[in-house]
Motif scaffolding. Structure first.
Motif, short mmCIF file in Angstrom:
data_model
loop_
_atom_site.label_atom_id
_atom_site.label_comp_id
_atom_site.label_asym_id
_atom_site.label_seq_id
_atom_site.Cartn_x
_atom_site.Cartn_y
_atom_site.Cartn_z
N THR A 1 7.46 -25.15 56.52
CA THR A 1 7.77 -24.22 57.41
C THR A 1 6.76 -23.94 58.37
O THR A 1 5.67 -24.03 58.08
CB THR A 1 8.51 -22.86 56.66
OG1 THR A 1 7.45 -22.59 55.90
CG2 THR A 1 9.62 -23.35 55.78
N ALA A 2 7.05 -23.23 59.44
CA ALA A 2 5.95 -22.38 60.12
C ALA A 2 5.01 -21.54 59.56
O ALA A 2 3.71 -21.64 59.98
CB ALA A 2 6.75 -21.82 61.66
N CYS A 3 5.77 -20.65 58.70
CA CYS A 3 4.78 -19.89 58.01
C CYS A 3 3.70 -20.40 57.23
O CYS A 3 2.63 -20.09 57.06
CB CYS A 3 5.60 -18.53 57.39
SG CYS A 3 6.74 -19.31 56.50
N GLN A 4 4.46 -21.46 56.61
CA GLN A 4 3.59 -22.29 55.63
C GLN A 4 2.45 -23.00 56.31
O GLN A 4 1.27 -22.93 55.71
CB GLN A 4 4.30 -23.27 54.60
CG GLN A 4 3.59 -24.03 53.64
CD GLN A 4 4.54 -25.24 53.30
OE1 GLN A 4 5.64 -25.45 53.85
NE2 GLN A 4 3.94 -25.93 52.28
N GLN A 5 2.91 -23.61 57.27
CA GLN A 5 1.72 -24.48 58.09
C GLN A 5 0.63 -23.70 58.50
O GLN A 5 -0.61 -24.21 58.61
CB GLN A 5 2.58 -25.17 59.27
CG GLN A 5 1.88 -26.43 59.70
CD GLN A 5 0.68 -26.38 60.40
OE1 GLN A 5 0.55 -25.27 61.32
NE2 GLN A 5 -0.14 -27.24 60.37
N THR A 6 0.96 -22.46 59.01
CA THR A 6 -0.23 -21.68 59.66
C THR A 6 -1.03 -20.83 58.71
O THR A 6 -2.28 -20.33 58.91
CB THR A 6 0.21 -20.90 60.95
OG1 THR A 6 -0.82 -20.52 61.57
CG2 THR A 6 1.04 -19.71 60.24
N CYS A 7 -0.60 -20.69 57.33
CA CYS A 7 -1.11 -19.85 56.60
C CYS A 7 -2.49 -20.19 56.21
O CYS A 7 -2.82 -21.11 55.46
CB CYS A 7 -0.34 -19.50 55.27
SG CYS A 7 -1.11 -18.46 54.23
N PRO A 8 -3.77 -19.63 56.56
CA PRO A 8 -5.03 -19.93 56.29
C PRO A 8 -5.46 -19.76 54.57
O PRO A 8 -6.21 -20.76 54.26
CB PRO A 8 -5.88 -19.13 56.94
CG PRO A 8 -5.10 -17.59 57.21
CD PRO A 8 -3.65 -18.00 57.21
N SER A 9 -4.55 -19.12 54.02
CA SER A 9 -4.76 -19.11 52.62
C SER A 9 -4.10 -19.82 51.51
O SER A 9 -4.28 -19.80 50.58
CB SER A 9 -4.83 -17.42 52.21
OG SER A 9 -3.32 -17.20 52.05
N GLY A 10 -2.86 -20.53 52.15
CA GLY A 10 -2.08 -21.40 51.56
C GLY A 10 -1.37 -20.79 50.62
O GLY A 10 -1.09 -21.23 49.47
N ALA A 11 -0.99 -19.35 50.96
CA ALA A 11 0.00 -18.57 49.99
C ALA A 11 1.46 -18.92 49.94
O ALA A 11 2.03 -18.64 49.11
CB ALA A 11 -0.10 -17.28 50.45
N ILE A 12 1.84 -19.77 50.90
CA ILE A 12 3.30 -19.90 51.08
C ILE A 12 3.81 -21.62 50.77
O ILE A 12 2.72 -22.40 51.36
CB ILE A 12 4.05 -19.70 52.45
CG1 ILE A 12 3.57 -18.37 52.77
CG2 ILE A 12 5.19 -19.91 52.58
CD1 ILE A 12 3.77 -17.71 54.41
#
Length: 990
Positions: free
Chosen positions: A934-945
């Motif tokens: 998902t877009a939120c997962q792909q961009t998350c710098p901490s890998g939280a999603i």
């Protein structure tokens, strides 16, 4: 269960009492007043209310039926080889904006850049991005950019401008008059080579680098300690104990995208790992970094030097070395020194102060703790900040004296962000010949006599070395939209070179970098491969620099001096959203809530709860400083007593329509201390005025209501019990009246690790860019009409003066037993066979029953035609300026542009799911785990999603959801969400 609260009013009133919220009345509220009260000031009644409703509905219907525009599709006559209609192309590139850097991929559709993704191949950013990186795509289509060369207000051709500039530069060279080129820190190897060539052609030219958020003191301290100016490579992923003195390394300090990944990696508890780093933060303002700390100590900025000196002294005592005569340290500092010594070689001490004395003691402290070579590397340096503050002081002096006869400015805006900006502006106007090479008009460029407009970075070629021997390339995703030319090409033209910049880069790389590898037999193959990958990271052996302890006797004496000052300390900080203000005209960033205050479209004066009580101040009160300026007050839990804080990046006066006159410019509040810019000043006094101010806040309602929505525990508890903090499980088998849902193929789901989520908000902007989510403007946010599909809830707990903070991303939970689906009278919302809660926009008639029935409050109603999907001009509600064909080019064609009057919400990026399934089908195989993001997962710098298939028992998502830390929101109401969370674990001492 620990009590969590979102605002001080909520904490005071209790979760059972509603919090009053001042909302200016719009048309809807006025109509409701008429209906409820019978009469308003104009003697209207219920009949008038019904008339008004009827008229508004009728006129909307008439306009919609009469003004539908004809949209024409123009097919390719000869299709470009690289373009397949309906399929995205990706170009590896680099994002550079001052000291902000990220390796990226530019996603284009039919030649239009529409989205930015992180580059997983980068050894620096590892696929992560920030909110500013995500939002930068919008700047490409900014109609406020310079569109052609200018001389005053007169348009010029590039040939005419080049001739004028070259004639003037040659004349000044012949007369040996001083010319200055003013730029930000340049960390592009080939650009440096271009500038060096330019300096050779014009030897009377001086190059000055200016960073408005400089690391000047850090550079000077490292030069004294290592014999070479530079910034060491901080390795938060190697540190078991991190101690920070006001270094917001997760927000804006140095390279936050890289630091976030390292920090989160060391704090994730997975695969049986029960060890995580411990983080202690000293600061006055509650920063993004401080909010994530295990233990946070609110202190005044003026006390940092003494605390650091005492800490160093205590470490010397432990080592049995001679100590300095300074004030006795508190028990907390003594205990911290012992803890640091227990983690020697595995600890990291950092300071954000731009103070030479402090940085020297920090270096000495890390040296005594044996951190160099482990958590601090000097062979790999951060190169994004190289400017020295005193150089700017010298330039201003030369400009005022008339010594500088020509000024060339690129990528900086000192009239706005320099603490002597007004003086700088007056000095520029006296320069006989001046030319700006900026992208868009700003407070500085409008004072220049000529303009040679730069390209947007998505229209440009370049190379970048953000860290030693970590190279990345920048390539355009589109031809220049206007008659602009990138800065480097302009300097080459004025140097008399017949090379364009692309040829120059290739020549430079062939001469300097090709020999650093042996994988490719010729340069063309090497270049093409590197361009495709976007990065080149050779294994180079760099000699480690030896630490030389400077004489810090006087430094310790000065650091240990107690600062006596009347009044309050005021700290100026950088906004996580807007940064230094260069991107103030970006509506996505303006509407992005501050991670801590949840306020957007404004800056404000933060004050501590204790101070506010003493001065009888309330949220939104306006106070006057002793310099005559007035600011609205925000009462910030965790703000140190006797301190104030306010963010930069606002108050732009020469800017596009979005950012102009939003908030106030506070750069003039800074000052210079011992040749380095200081962002805190003491002796501030404030007095209350009679004014009130309305904030656009996105989080003022109750949402916990005493329920275990956010769950947390200490590390010691977690080691004893993997389900610590998660003892609120509600397992009801077949508790509903419906048959338990079955998903024979896929069952898509998300998991969010609260331990990794730092609340940076990058996911919200990525979602906005991917899904064409509109922004609504300040007035509509105040009315709670914001449209963001994913929100980051922020919860405080404990003492309001020393609170704990937890962040929780919340989007549509895609419930298998969804309450919204039962109440829709037209079946616009339904459940797919793969576990997705779907919205059929064409069916939705806007009853909003689904929104009322959603326990998570994640459904958004389109009050206005924000994106002109109805084709009715509505500039009044178009703060993004998305009314022109150019601005609408950023919209993603894979996602429907929603019309007025329909509900929308997170679709779990269904367009990406469908694309991933189709690609797998074409290859004759099943979808692989991790293949769809998902877009939120792909961009998350901490890998939280984490996104995946809950039916795949071997998937990472299934493993995570099987963890003892995993839970769902409001499990007790049996909605069966497909989104789950992992409890927050803090590394606190029992």
């Amino acid at each position: 269960m620990k009590k969590h609260w979102k605002s001080l009013a909520e904490r005071k009133n209790g979760s059972d009492k509603p919090v009053e919220k001042s909302i200016p009345k719009g048309n809807l509220e006025q109509m409701l007043d008429i209906f409820e009260n019978g009469n308003d000031k104009s003697q209207s009644n219920r009949r008038d209310f019904l008339k008004l409703c009827g008229y508004s509905l009728a006129i909307s219907t008439v306009l919609a039926s009469c003004e539908n525009s004809v949209q024409k599709a123009i097919p390719y006559l000869i299709k470009p080889e690289e373009i397949t209609p309906g399929k995205a192309n990706y170009y590896a590139s680099s994002y550079v904006n001052g000291s902000d850097y990220c390796s990226i991929l530019i996603k284009t559709r039919e030649g239009r850049p529409i989205k930015i993704e992180g580059n997983d191949l980068s050894g620096v950013t590892h696929g992560g991005t920030s909110a500013r990186v995500q939002a930068s795509i919008l700047g490409l289509y900014d109609t406020g950019r310079y569109k052609n060369p200018l001389s005053g207000d007169k348009k010029l051709s590039w040939n005419d401008l080049d001739k004028t500039v070259v004639d003037q530069l040659n004349k000044l060279k012949d007369n040996k008059e001083e010319v200055v080129l003013l730029t930000p820190t340049i960390y592009s190897p080939s650009t440096k080579s271009v500038i060096e060539g330019f300096l050779k052609v014009y030897p009377n030219l001086k190059w000055v680098q200016y960073d408005n958020r400089s690391a000047s003191a850090l550079l000077k301290a490292n030069e004294m300690c290592f014999g070479k100016a530079g910034i060491s490579d901080y390795r938060f992923d190697k540190a078991d104990l991190v101690v920070s003195f006001d270094a917001d390394f997760l927000g804006n300090w140095l390279m936050p995208v890289e630091h976030i990944r390292q920090y989160a990696k060391k704090r994730k508890l997975s695969d049986g790992n029960t060890n995580m780093s411990r983080h202690i933060q000293f600061e006055s303002r509650m920063s993004l970094t401080g909010s994530n700390a295990d233990f946070r100590i609110p202190v005044k900025a003026s006390e940092h030097a003494l605390l650091i000196a005492q800490l160093y002294n205590e470490v010397l005592k432990i080592k049995g070395k001679e100590t300095y005569t300074i004030a006795t340290a508190s028990a907390d500092i003594v205990e911290l020194a012992k803890e640091l010594w227990g983690n020697k070689g595995k600890s990291l001490v950092v300071a954000g102060d731009n103070d030479l004395n402090i940085q020297l003691v920090i270096n000495a402290l890390n040296y005594e703790l044996e951190n160099y070579g482990n958590t601090l590397r000097t062979d790999k340096q951060i190169l994004t900040k190289q400017a020295i503050d005193s150089d700017m002081e010298d330039l201003l002096s030369e400009l005022k004296s008339g010594k500088v006869k020509a000024l060339l400015s690129y990528g900086v805006n000192p009239v706005y962000d320099y603490y002597k900006g007004e003086e700088f502006g007056k000095a520029i106007e006296k320069v006989p010949f001046s030319i700006s090479l900026d992208l868009a008009p700003n407070e500085t460029s409008v004072l220049f006599k000529n303009v040679a407009p730069d390209n947007h970075f998505i229209e440009s070629w370049n190379d970048v070395e953000a860290k030693s021997s970590r190279y990345s390339l920048m390539q355009p995703g589109i031809r220049p939209l206007f008659d602009t030319r990138q800065f480097q090409s302009t300097l080459l033209a004025w140097s008399g070179s017949d090379l364009d910049y692309l040829k120059f880069i290739k020549k430079y790389w062939e001469e300097n970098f090709y020999a650093l590898q042996n994988k490719y037999p010729n340069f063309t193959t090497f270049w093409n491969h590197t361009l495709q990958q976007g990065v080149f990271e050779p294994s180079t052996s760099v000699a480690k620099v030896q630490f030389k302890m400077p004489d810090i006797t006087n430094v310790m004496a000065m650091a240990a001096q107690k600062v006596e000052s009347s009044g309050l300390d005021l700290q100026i900080y950088e906004s996580v959203a807007l940064g230094d203000g260069q991107m103030a005209n970006n509506p996505w960033l303006q509407e992005m809530p501050d991670p801590i205050s949840k306020i957007c479209w404004d800056n404000y004066l933060n004050i501590s709860p204790k101070q506010a009580k003493e001065m009888e101040l309330e949220l939104g009160d306006v106070v006057e400083l002793n310099n005559g300026e007035t600011y609205p007050i925000y009462i910030l839990p965790g703000q140190a007593y006797n301190t104030l804080a306010i963010s930069l990046g606002y108050g732009r006066t020469v800017c596009g329509v979005v950012g102009k006159n939003v908030g106030k410019n506070v750069a003039a509040l800074a000052n210079l201390k011992k040749e380095h810019r200081s962002d805190f000043v003491s002796g501030i006094e404030i007095k209350k005025t009679e004014e009130k101010y309305d904030f656009a806040m996105t989080q003022t309602h109750h949402s916990m209501e005493g329920r275990a929505i956010v769950r947390e525990a200490n590390l010691d508890e977690y080691k004893k019990n993997p389900k610590a903090g998660n003892d609120h499980k509600h397992k009801y088998k077949n508790a509903g009246i419906y048959k338990e849902p079955e998903f024979p193929n896929h069952h898509w789901g998300l998991a969010i690790d609260l331990n990794a989520c730092i609340g940076c908000g990058a996911c919200t902007i990525a979602c906005q860019a991917e899904n064409n989510v509109p922004i609504v403007g300040k007035k509509e946010v105040i009315r709670a009409h914001e449209m963001s599909w994913i929100r980051i809830d922020r919860y405080f707990s404990g003492d309001e003066n020393k609170p704990g903070v937890v962040f929780q991303p919340v989007m549509c939970q895609h419930c298998d037993n969804a309450p919204c689906e039962n109440v829709c009278p037209v079946a616009a919302t339904n459940h797919s066979s793969e576990g997705l809660n779907q919205m059929i926009y064409n069916r939705c008639i806007g009853t909003r029953y689904c929104g009322n029935n959603c326990p998570y409050k994640v459904r958004r109603f389109n009050w206005y035609d924000y994106t002109q999907a109805d084709s009715i001009p509505n500039n009044l509600h178009d703060p993004a300026g998305l009314t022109s064909d150019l601005s609408r080019m950023v919209l993603n064609p894979d996602v429907t542009i929603r019309a007025k009057g329909v509900i929308e919400k997170c679709s779990m990026c269904v367009q990406r799911i469908q694309e991933g399934k189709l690609n797998a089908k074409l290859k004759g195989r099943k979808v692989k785990d991790g293949e769809i993001k998902t877009a939120c997962q792909q961009t998350c710098p901490s890998g939280a999603i984490l996104f995946g298939d809950l039916n795949d028992k071997s998937s990472e998502l299934f493993k995570v959801t099987s963890s003892g830390r995993n839970y769902h929101l409001l499990e007790e109401i049996h909605t069966l969400p497909s989104v789950s969370y992992l409890t927050k674990i803090r590394n606190k001492k029992s």
